[in-house]
Scaffold this motif. Sequence first.
Motif, PDB file in Angstrom:
ATOM      1  N   PRO A  37       0.785  -1.242   0.000  1.00  0.00           N
ATOM      2  CA  PRO A  37       0.000   0.000   0.000  1.00  0.00           C
ATOM      3  C   PRO A  37       0.813   1.286   0.000  1.00  0.00           C
ATOM      4  O   PRO A  37       0.504   2.220  -0.759  1.00  0.00           O
ATOM      5  N   ASP A  38       1.875   1.370   0.822  1.00  0.00           N
ATOM      6  CA  ASP A  38       2.667   2.605   0.833  1.00  0.00           C
ATOM      7  C   ASP A  38       3.401   2.805  -0.488  1.00  0.00           C
ATOM      8  O   ASP A  38       3.506   3.926  -1.003  1.00  0.00           O
ATOM      9  N   GLY A  39       3.933   1.726  -1.056  1.00  0.00           N
ATOM     10  CA  GLY A  39       4.575   1.827  -2.355  1.00  0.00           C
ATOM     11  C   GLY A  39       3.577   2.175  -3.437  1.00  0.00           C
ATOM     12  O   GLY A  39       3.880   2.948  -4.357  1.00  0.00           O
ATOM     13  N   GLY A  40       2.367   1.623  -3.314  1.00  0.00           N
ATOM     14  CA  GLY A  40       1.318   1.958  -4.269  1.00  0.00           C
ATOM     15  C   GLY A  40       0.973   3.431  -4.235  1.00  0.00           C
ATOM     16  O   GLY A  40       0.680   4.035  -5.269  1.00  0.00           O
ATOM     17  N   ALA A  41       1.009   4.033  -3.032  1.00  0.00           N
ATOM     18  CA  ALA A  41       0.715   5.468  -2.909  1.00  0.00           C
ATOM     19  C   ALA A  41       1.788   6.305  -3.605  1.00  0.00           C
ATOM     20  O   ALA A  41       1.482   7.288  -4.297  1.00  0.00           O
ATOM     21  N   VAL A  42       3.057   5.929  -3.429  1.00  0.00           N
ATOM     22  CA  VAL A  42       4.153   6.648  -4.091  1.00  0.00           C
ATOM     23  C   VAL A  42       4.008   6.526  -5.605  1.00  0.00           C
ATOM     24  O   VAL A  42       4.095   7.517  -6.341  1.00  0.00           O
ATOM     25  N   ARG A  43       3.773   5.295  -6.041  1.00  0.00           N
ATOM     26  CA  ARG A  43       3.644   5.061  -7.487  1.00  0.00           C
ATOM     27  C   ARG A  43       2.468   5.836  -8.063  1.00  0.00           C
ATOM     28  O   ARG A  43       2.587   6.465  -9.125  1.00  0.00           O
ATOM     29  N   HIS A  44       1.336   5.811  -7.387  1.00  0.00           N
ATOM     30  CA  HIS A  44       0.152   6.502  -7.886  1.00  0.00           C
ATOM     31  C   HIS A  44       0.408   8.013  -7.990  1.00  0.00           C
ATOM     32  O   HIS A  44       0.033   8.651  -8.983  1.00  0.00           O
ATOM     33  N   ALA A  45       1.058   8.580  -6.972  1.00  0.00           N
ATOM     34  CA  ALA A  45       1.350  10.016  -6.990  1.00  0.00           C
ATOM     35  C   ALA A  45       2.259  10.365  -8.170  1.00  0.00           C
ATOM     36  O   ALA A  45       2.058  11.386  -8.841  1.00  0.00           O
ATOM     37  N   LEU A  46       3.259   9.525  -8.428  1.00  0.00           N
ATOM     38  CA  LEU A  46       4.174   9.774  -9.545  1.00  0.00           C
ATOM     39  C   LEU A  46       3.436   9.669 -10.879  1.00  0.00           C
ATOM     40  O   LEU A  46       3.621  10.500 -11.778  1.00  0.00           O
ATOM     41  N   GLU A  47       2.585   8.652 -11.008  1.00  0.00           N
ATOM     42  CA  GLU A  47       1.830   8.473 -12.248  1.00  0.00           C
ATOM     43  C   GLU A  47       0.883   9.651 -12.496  1.00  0.00           C
ATOM     44  O   GLU A  47       0.767  10.142 -13.627  1.00  0.00           O
ATOM     45  N   GLU A  48       0.207  10.110 -11.434  1.00  0.00           N
ATOM     46  CA  GLU A  48      -0.721  11.225 -11.591  1.00  0.00           C
ATOM     47  C   GLU A  48       0.027  12.510 -11.951  1.00  0.00           C
ATOM     48  O   GLU A  48      -0.459  13.319 -12.753  1.00  0.00           O
ATOM     49  N   TYR A  49       1.203  12.693 -11.368  1.00  0.00           N
ATOM     50  CA  TYR A  49       2.002  13.879 -11.699  1.00  0.00           C
ATOM     51  C   TYR A  49       2.339  13.895 -13.186  1.00  0.00           C
ATOM     52  O   TYR A  49       2.154  14.906 -13.882  1.00  0.00           O
ATOM     53  N   VAL A  50       2.855  12.770 -13.695  1.00  0.00           N
ATOM     54  CA  VAL A  50       3.326  12.778 -15.079  1.00  0.00           C
ATOM     55  C   VAL A  50       2.153  12.848 -16.053  1.00  0.00           C
ATOM     56  O   VAL A  50       2.249  13.506 -17.099  1.00  0.00           O
TER      57      VAL A  50
END
Length: 417
Positions: A37-50
């Motif tokens: 879950p914590d890694g998923g949050a980091v990944r999701h934030a990066l994906e949404e940014y780009v």
Amino acid sequence: MRVRENAGQADHRRLGRELGLFDTDPLIGAGLPFWLPDGGAVRHALEEYVREAERRAGYRHVYSPVLGKRELYEISGHWAHYQDDMFPPLEVGGEQFVLRPSLCPHHAVMFRSRPHSYRELPLRMAELGGMYRSELSGVLGGLTRVRAIQLNDAHIFCTLDQVAEEAAGALELIRRAHAAMGIEAVRYRLSLPGPGGKYVAAPEKWERATALLRQVLDASGLGYEEAPGEAAFYGPKIDVQVADAAGRESTLSTVQVDFHQPEQFGLEYIGPDGARHRPVMIHRSVVGSVERAVAHLIERHAGAFPAWLAPVQAIVLPLSDAEHPAAAELAARCTALGLRAEVAGPEHGSLGARIRAARLVPYQLVLGPKEAAAAEVAVRLRDGRRPGPLPAGAVLDRIRAAVAAHAAELWPEGVAD
């Protein structure tokens, strides 16, 4: 010895597991990490940014299948030049399908599926899509070398006169993304073909593509080095290099010019003269693969990510059970504002223990009886500063503004006062 020790301490494979970001399991297989879950949050934030950065830059987002018929990759040249890195074909109904090693053939076919006028160009097509590489077990490691990759990919179909401006625009997107991520390139590389038969034999196309990329780099003012033997099989590229804690380099972001695939797939647009013309295809990736980008972020920040990327952005710390309802309400307000927030009450230990446990969280919001009664909060920043007590609403507005701005500073001046 000290360098090796520091490198070991910053190794994303160890940190990522300790921080609960990702893991692997033999039952799933080597080179196939799963995101917690914590890694998923980091990944999701990066994906949404780009995705948002691309949208603002005029890209349109698409989706394409992760499989394609073998013939697709024979046309693109991947089957002839890249087969050793591809998974074997799957036999289905007498036809052979392949897990794609790249997204560009799909995007070329998507461009070809509709007629185009020069007025539509440049057409910027972006996708955060899966691709697959048949990596040997001995080279797999953490998130940097994996078999299933989520690539931030895009292809720009444009006229020859538009190539330099579009490639320069891609470099600017890369620069902004790296600044928001808090990372720096160690060098820029102009990757060129080398000896051997792994490159498409088209000297004139290579010369034109290389001249265009060199023009872009020279105009940017960026220092760069030429690297023979590092080009894609179909064309030269600009590689943006980063380094890990041990000094090992890897490519994170790329810009490539391709005359090969537009010709292979017969891509055309109608020019102002009414005739058919061949577009140029620019391949570019702002953050590269999500896996490699997060691996570098873990090592660069040792888990103390920029606030917009942090798995938990704000943690609410009530002094006692009496403040727990107010703490829960404050956390709910954070969530309503789009922030990732949690409550850590006295059941998790003393205030000091909870603060230490939350040392990587950018914003620690302490609620005692006085703060709860006055609708205030005592703010503790991850870097040790304490800009409080302040009205709770003003604190949340400031945190939200800093996160929305992808600010490197935790408490930037002028964002929200």
